[in-house]
Design a protein around this motif. Structure first.
Motif, mmCIF file in Angstrom:
data_model
loop_
_atom_site.group_PDB
_atom_site.id
_atom_site.type_symbol
_atom_site.label_atom_id
_atom_site.label_comp_id
_atom_site.label_asym_id
_atom_site.label_seq_id
_atom_site.Cartn_x
_atom_site.Cartn_y
_atom_site.Cartn_z
ATOM 1 N N SER A 153 -17.149 3.526 -24.149
ATOM 2 C CA SER A 153 -16.087 4.495 -23.911
ATOM 3 C C SER A 153 -16.618 5.902 -24.133
ATOM 4 O O SER A 153 -17.300 6.160 -25.127
ATOM 5 N N VAL A 154 -16.304 6.805 -23.215
ATOM 6 C CA VAL A 154 -16.693 8.204 -23.340
ATOM 7 C C VAL A 154 -15.520 8.967 -23.943
ATOM 8 O O VAL A 154 -14.409 8.934 -23.418
ATOM 9 N N GLU A 155 -15.771 9.614 -25.053
ATOM 10 C CA GLU A 155 -14.744 10.405 -25.733
ATOM 11 C C GLU A 155 -14.617 11.791 -25.109
ATOM 12 O O GLU A 155 -13.529 12.302 -24.913
ATOM 13 N N ARG A 156 -15.774 12.399 -24.795
ATOM 14 C CA ARG A 156 -15.764 13.765 -24.279
ATOM 15 C C ARG A 156 -17.003 14.006 -23.438
ATOM 16 O O ARG A 156 -18.100 13.546 -23.773
ATOM 17 N N LEU A 157 -16.843 14.725 -22.331
ATOM 18 C CA LEU A 157 -17.955 15.074 -21.458
ATOM 19 C C LEU A 157 -17.794 16.524 -21.035
ATOM 20 O O LEU A 157 -16.723 16.924 -20.576
ATOM 21 N N THR A 158 -18.854 17.311 -21.210
ATOM 22 C CA THR A 158 -18.834 18.714 -20.814
ATOM 23 C C THR A 158 -20.074 18.996 -19.980
ATOM 24 O O THR A 158 -21.185 18.658 -20.382
ATOM 25 N N ALA A 159 -19.864 19.618 -18.823
ATOM 26 C CA ALA A 159 -20.971 20.065 -17.979
ATOM 27 C C ALA A 159 -20.921 21.587 -17.939
ATOM 28 O O ALA A 159 -19.905 22.168 -17.538
ATOM 29 N N VAL A 160 -21.990 22.228 -18.381
ATOM 30 C CA VAL A 160 -22.065 23.678 -18.368
ATOM 31 C C VAL A 160 -22.733 24.081 -17.061
ATOM 32 O O VAL A 160 -23.883 23.703 -16.801
ATOM 33 N N VAL A 161 -22.005 24.830 -16.217
ATOM 34 C CA VAL A 161 -22.521 25.234 -14.915
ATOM 35 C C VAL A 161 -22.459 26.753 -14.778
ATOM 36 O O VAL A 161 -21.693 27.423 -15.467
ATOM 37 N N ARG A 162 -23.269 27.277 -13.880
ATOM 38 C CA ARG A 162 -23.224 28.707 -13.563
ATOM 39 C C ARG A 162 -23.536 28.880 -12.085
ATOM 40 O O ARG A 162 -24.251 28.069 -11.481
ATOM 41 N N GLY A 163 -23.007 29.943 -11.491
ATOM 42 C CA GLY A 163 -23.289 30.251 -10.101
ATOM 43 C C GLY A 163 -24.705 30.755 -9.938
ATOM 44 O O GLY A 163 -25.245 31.412 -10.822
ATOM 45 N N THR A 164 -25.317 30.436 -8.787
ATOM 46 C CA THR A 164 -26.699 30.868 -8.556
ATOM 47 C C THR A 164 -26.866 31.689 -7.295
ATOM 48 O O THR A 164 -27.934 32.209 -7.043
ATOM 49 N N GLY A 165 -25.858 31.798 -6.464
ATOM 50 C CA GLY A 165 -25.972 32.581 -5.244
ATOM 51 C C GLY A 165 -25.473 31.831 -4.029
ATOM 52 O O GLY A 165 -24.855 30.772 -4.147
ATOM 53 N N ARG A 166 -25.760 32.411 -2.867
ATOM 54 C CA ARG A 166 -25.286 31.817 -1.620
ATOM 55 C C ARG A 166 -25.923 30.450 -1.370
ATOM 56 O O ARG A 166 -27.047 30.208 -1.776
ATOM 57 N N GLN A 167 -25.163 29.633 -0.695
ATOM 58 C CA GLN A 167 -25.642 28.286 -0.379
ATOM 59 C C GLN A 167 -26.803 28.390 0.603
ATOM 60 O O GLN A 167 -26.740 29.118 1.592
ATOM 61 N N ARG A 168 -27.874 27.641 0.313
ATOM 62 C CA ARG A 168 -29.056 27.628 1.170
ATOM 63 C C ARG A 168 -29.135 26.294 1.880
ATOM 64 O O ARG A 168 -28.895 25.242 1.266
ATOM 65 N N LEU A 169 -29.508 26.293 3.127
ATOM 66 C CA LEU A 169 -29.706 25.060 3.882
ATOM 67 C C LEU A 169 -31.193 24.820 4.061
ATOM 68 O O LEU A 169 -31.964 25.748 4.229
ATOM 69 N N ALA A 170 -31.593 23.573 4.027
ATOM 70 C CA ALA A 170 -33.009 23.234 4.135
ATOM 71 C C ALA A 170 -33.504 23.429 5.546
ATOM 72 O O ALA A 170 -32.843 23.382 6.504
#
Length: 149
Positions: free
Chosen positions: A132-149
């Protein structure tokens, strides 16, 4: 394949249960503490997401940290982060980063540094026992415009 159900009230709370009459002739019941199904190990997983890594569809983001606390009495949990340019792509993507959580409390932080537009996190039982998972945190930040390969 249940074909009939019945709620049985027993003398003790542990004896009370929903009984399932199944097509194969067996009567089954659910037990919260069960870790096997008639001796067979139960394999389970959950996928959180897909979720955006940034604030809009125009930009990408990066998952900097993943922080997890397992519930008391939980078994080992294997995790994997999947990243893609769309939600569907992240669902189908190979694991970008993976690991295990084993402490029934706050675990060490992981730093996957996964970059993209969307992500999904998969948890599955590592020791083939209840978890059982009690708590989950994902720390994210923006990095800029979306790039396509």
């Amino acid at each position: 394949e249940p074909t009939a159900t019945y709620f049985h009230i027993g003398a003790d709370a542990e004896d009370s249960a929903v009984l399932l009459g199944c097509r194969d002739g067996y009567v089954r019941r659910y037990r919260d503490a069960a870790e096997t199904d008639d001796g067979s190990e139960i394999q389970s997983y959950i996928v959180y997401g897909p979720l955006k890594l940034s604030g809009s569809d125009y930009t990408e983001g990066m998952m900097q940290e993943l922080i997890c606390a397992l519930a008391e009495g939980s078994g080992t949990v294997d995790w994997s982060v999947h990243v893609g340019e769309t939600g569907e792509a992240s669902w189908d993507a190979a694991a970008f980063a993976s690991g295990s959580y084993a402490l029934a409390t706050l675990n060490y932080k992981d730093r996957p540094r996964a970059r993209g537009a969307s992500f999904a996190i998969k948890f599955e039982n590592g020791a083939l026992r209840r978890w059982s998972v009690e708590r989950l945190t994902a720390v994210v930040r923006g990095t800029g415009r979306q790039r396509l390969a």
